[in-house]
Design a protein around this motif. Structure first.
Motif: not given
Lengths: 368, 352
Positions: A156-157, B96-100, B108-114, B118-122
């Protein structure tokens, strides 16, 4: 009308003649924006790290180089023994120590048990978690490189887009806050002190017996501070744009419009304070403790309001600067228009009306 | 006055740590789930269960989600594309798209990193699930384990409380001396002082001693509050703190007296002190680390006595550093103390 202009000119003379007042009025905002803009930075760069590497193989060397060339880290030294980790932290020399496992490369390729330990100095929680996050990302990138063109199946990217402030500069968040603080400081503090001074010195009495209506006397007192506030606002804006590199994404006119409403609120607050006391020092302390402190602490200038306990969050709602700072952030940084800040505008206008009414009603035209 | 010496530290140490908190938690998340599959649902559930995120709304399109960012209802948008699950299983990869909202860059930075973590873990879980029966993965694999020394659960108050003590100390032991001589000038009592045969050195020293005692009292109150309210115990030796406080108060009170010597009115002394203390505080690394500042500001920070004292307090409280580790700070503070007090003695004039 001519009388009014004469009175206004008199007030300007008062300000221009006092060197200290002039410094306070014009230099202070500039110093504030520079201190806040550069002093409060959460951006990590060149953080010192140390590495303990018992493996010394191609993989660990590669990772170390990657960490070192990144803008976030600066490799301070290689440690010889794990005992040194503790000493380095105690001396406060490094923010993070990267500890590789033994036979790292071998494990990485075959057993899947290669371990990297990122030990961060948790004293400052934010820095610590940012450092480990950045380091993890760099190490993960190395892993990706090892894989080469061959991609992991079922990946998943994630595409990340940072709105409004892609380089994550702290100044973007701080500048609107400093504007709120400067305006409160100039309008409320200086107005209240200057009126209290006239009362203390007894010159207020002389003015009040003049044929000018009291309402105009008050107006002539606040006009200079209104003008100076606009000058200061412009100064702060110029420094923000040209020195701190904060953009004005929204409409400049809206920015001034909101600021003028907020200046009205602050001036009314200053008048209110001056009607309660006739001592300079009391006016000064009341403005400093009653206005400055809450603005610095609770308005979201530096500290995010959502992190505060519920009671303080409630108090934050009645602080005019909180609404103003929000409105400025929306216009200046997010580039929204006036219609998107209707809630903030209505609250500020309501506060302005109530406070102006109250301050005019409370203003005593007679001295006891 | 005695009331202020007790009330002020209590107020600051009880309220400040609640407010001065840059922690990134309770991030509001808008989710656009265009897939509505079992994968997308379990991903959302996983994000929710970590505790970092609060899912405020589930929107149908990006525009609505953006509106909720604009009105500050949410901080981050997670957009799951249509056919997310099918694409992942069939084509072996998906997006997946993340917009912060990065107005607050830190959040914004830490939030997206978290969220990315989580997504990597998933992703790892899904991958093991899908490849388990097919063939064992033969790819380089490493695990990264973050650890936090001295403050393992990353509590913000542990960071703030020791440093706030320095702020309180410099407010009290800096402002009071600054107002001291000048208020005697204003009330005229300084004249009587000047006609006595007292030496300049003795005079300044006598002015300093009360602040020493006040400083010890303030520090003791602070250490008490840290222990009883915030549950923070110094990891190091408490005596080290008192040694350093002795020198620090000497430095900051000396500075106050210098201001007091030059000021002509109480108000002027207050403004001057306000300006300097504020500059000292902002250049001291109280809120954010000095290493993050631009180079010129880092050089400037060397001239803030507060910087060294804050380092001392944090190191003794959290790291248990001993006197040997703190020698650089000791020399710096001693230099400040000697410099300011010589200046105070020199600039004090018995005749005008």
């Amino acid at each position: 009308m001519r009388q009014f202009l004469t009175f206004t000119r008199k007030e300007f003379y008062h300000i221009f003649r006092d060197r200290w007042t002039m410094i306070m009025l014009l230099a202070f905002p500039v110093i504030m924006i520079i201190l806040f803009g550069f002093g409060i930075t959460t951006e990590i760069q060149n953080s010192k790290i140390a590495i303990y590497d018992p493996s010394k193989d191609i993989a660990t060397n590669n990772i170390a180089t990657k960490l070192e060339i990144s803008e976030y880290f600066m490799l301070e030294e290689y440690l010889d023994t794990p005992d040194q980790i503790e000493t380095k932290f105690k001396e406060g020399k490094v923010g993070m120590v990267v500890v590789f496992g033994e036979r790292f490369y071998e494990n990485l390729l075959h057993t899947g048990e290669a371990k990297v330990l990122l030990i961060a100095d948790g004293t400052d929680p934010n820095t610590a978690s940012t450092l480990t996050t950045y380091a993890s990302r760099i190490i993960m990138m190395y892993q990706q490189e090892l894989l080469g063109i061959e991609k992991l199946p079922y990946s998943i990217h994630t595409e990340v887009k940072l709105l409004y402030n892609p380089t994550m500069k702290s100044a973007y968040n701080i500048v609107p806050g400093v504007m709120g603080m400067v305006l409160i400081l100039i309008c409320a503090l200086m107005t209240s002190v200057s009126i209290a001074r006239e009362k203390e010195l007894g010159t207020m009495e002389v003015i009040l017996v003049s044929p000018m209506p009291p309402l105009l006397i008050v107006l002539s007192k606040v006009v200079p501070y209104f003008v100076i506030s606009l000058i200061n606002f412009t100064n702060v804006l110029l420094i923000a744009v040209f020195l701190l590199g904060v953009p004005v994404n929204g409409n400049l006119f809206s920015l001034y419009f909101v600021s003028i409403i907020f200046i009205f609120v602050s001036l009314a607050l200053g008048l209110l304070i001056s009607s309660v006391t006739d001592k300079q020092l009391v006016a000064l302390l009341m403005s400093a403790m009653g206005l400055m402190m809450p603005v610095v602490m609770l308005s979201g200038l530096m500290f995010p309001i959502e992190n505060m306990p519920i009671v303080l969050r409630g108090i934050a709602q009645i602080i005019p600067a909180k609404w103003y700072i929000e409105a400025i952030r929306n216009i200046m940084i997010k580039g929204l228009g006036l219609k998107d800040i209707i809630p903030e505008l209505s609250v500020l206008s309501l506060m302005a009306v109530v406070l102006i009414a109250a301050s005019l009603k409370k203003f005593k035209i007679r001295l006891e | 006055m005695p009331r202020m010496v007790i009330m002020f530290p209590m107020m600051v140490l009880l309220i400040f740590p609640l407010v001065a908190n840059f922690e990134v938690k309770n991030i509001n998340l808008s989710v656009i789930d265009n897939d509505r599959s079992s994968y997308s649902r379990s991903l959302i559930e996983k994000v929710r269960s970590t505790g970092y995120f609060k899912i405020t709304d589930i929107e149908d399109n990006y525009q609505d989600a953006l509106t909720s960012i604009e009105s500050d209802k949410s901080d981050v948008i997670l957009e799951i594309p249509p056919k997310f699950e099918r694409t992942l299983v069939r084509e072996m990869e998906t997006n997946l798209m993340i917009t912060a909202n990065a107005v607050n860059g830190n959040k914004g930075g830490l939030g997206t990193s978290y969220l990315v973590n989580i997504i990597m873990d998933f992703n790892d879980n899904i991958r093991t699930e899908l490849t388990n029966n097919v063939n064992k993965l033969n790819v380089p694999f490493l695990s990264i384990i973050p650890k936090y020394r001295f403050n393992p659960s990353l509590l913000y108050e542990v960071f703030m409380v020791p440093a706030l003590m320095v702020m309180v100390l410099s407010m009290i032991c800096g402002f009071l001396p600054a107002l001291n001589i000048v208020s005697e000038k204003e009330s005229g009592t300084i004249e009587q002082m000047n006609v006595t045969p007292v030496q300049k050195f003795t005079f300044i020293l006598a002015k300093l001693i009360p602040y020493w005692i006040i400083g010890y009292i303030v520090l003791t109150i602070c250490v008490g509050i840290a222990y009883f309210v915030w549950d923070i115990v110094p990891a190091g030796f408490l005596g080290t703190l008192y040694i350093f406080v002795t020198i620090f108060i000497l430095a900051i009170s000396g500075f106050g007296l210098v201001i007091s010597n030059y000021a002509i009115s109480v108000q002027q002394a207050m403004f001057m002190m306000f300006f300097f203390v504020l500059t000292f505080i902002f250049m001291s690394g109280l809120y954010t680390p000095i290493e993050n500042m631009p180079a010129w500001a880092q050089v400037l920070s060397n001239f803030s006595p507060l910087k060294y004292m804050i380092q001392v307090l944090r190191m003794v409280f959290l790291k248990g550093s001993d006197f040997k580790d703190l020698l650089p700070q000791f020399y710096a503070l001693t230099t400040f103390a000697l410099f300011f007090n010589s200046w105070a003695i020199y600039s004090y004039r018995k005749s005008s």
